[in-house]
Design a protein around this motif. Structure first.
Motif: not given
Length: 247
Positions: A45-49, A58-66, A68-72, A75-78
């Motif tokens: 789960t952590i690796e995917l997020l 399936g899909s996810a958003t982390v601090v408003g970003h995807d 998969v589509a916006e990995p950098m 990574k900048r936000a977390i």
């Protein structure tokens, strides 16, 4: 507002389903714990997020970003501390944290390094080669690296591993203070006492599936363990009880 949202997040490795249809929401400011035995899907789960792996579906958003589509952007936000991650053995803690500061473009990084070294009590080994540090000292350096750029969201896989009881209490205070300032923490653990004491929300996973969610503040540690056993069965609960002399 949700810091993390997932919808039917799934990851397969060949014929093995490590995570199956995970749908959850973690609100801003939460100290969210993913509780489950080893092999239940927590690390996946952590690796995917965090963009380290891509989901099968399936899909996810982390601090408003995807992721998969916006990995950098993610990574900048977390901040992130994987389980049993060590600083490079050929660098000192100061050199490693300075490198982290350069990658993160942190202003006044020297002051931040000194502050975290004092707070996590590794100032005395800041200029010693990491290969000579104890496991607990290496864990504290990696905790400092995760928080050094003051992110809005931090992921930690087993936050208290390798720490002595006194340092465990200090790290618990650091994590609680971080969330009290409006930040979000997502941690995984297979220790029910950690989830009961630290978390504002808990998701219980078993066999790659989210089987229950609860508010541990509304129950005692024993009640949380009973709840876990009721949801996943006694065999799965064998690995989540407090351990004397926890590594």
């Amino acid at each position: 507002m949700a810091a993390i949202e997932t919808t039917e997040l799934t990851r397969r490795f060949g014929e093995v389903t490590a995570l199956s249809g995970l749908s959850l929401s973690v609100e801003d400011g939460a100290l969210f714990g993913l509780l489950g035995p080893n092999g239940s899907g927590k690390t996946t789960t952590i690796e995917l997020l965090t963009g380290q792996r891509e989901p099968t579906s399936g899909s996810a958003t982390v601090v408003g970003h995807d992721p998969v589509a916006e990995p950098m952007a993610v990574k900048r936000a977390i901040g992130i501390l994987p389980e049993r991650e060590d600083p490079p053995s050929f660098l000192t803690p100061r050199e490693y944290l300075t490198f982290v500061g350069e990658v993160r473009a942190i202003d006044e990084v020297d002051e931040r390094i000194e502050s975290w070294a004092e707070r996590l009590e590794f100032a005395g080994v800041l200029d010693a080669l990491s290969t000579g540090l104890s496991e607990g000292e290496r864990q504290r350096v990696m905790l400092a690296a995760a928080f050094l750029h003051d992110p809005d969201l931090v992921f930690i896989d087993e936050p208290l591993v390798n720490l002595d009881p006194i340092m465990q209490e200090q790290v618990k205070a650091v994590l609680a203070d971080y969330c009290e300032r409006g930040n979000t923490l997502f941690l995984s653990t297979h220790y029910v006492d950690v989830a009961a004491e630290l978390c504002t929300h808990v998701g219980i996973v078993e066999g790659g599936e989210l089987v229950a969610e609860c508010d541990p503040r509304e129950m005692s540690e024993d009640e949380l363990l009973d709840y876990f056993i009721a949801e996943v069965g006694g065999d799965a609960a064998a690995g989540v009880t407090p351990a004397e002399g926890r590594p």
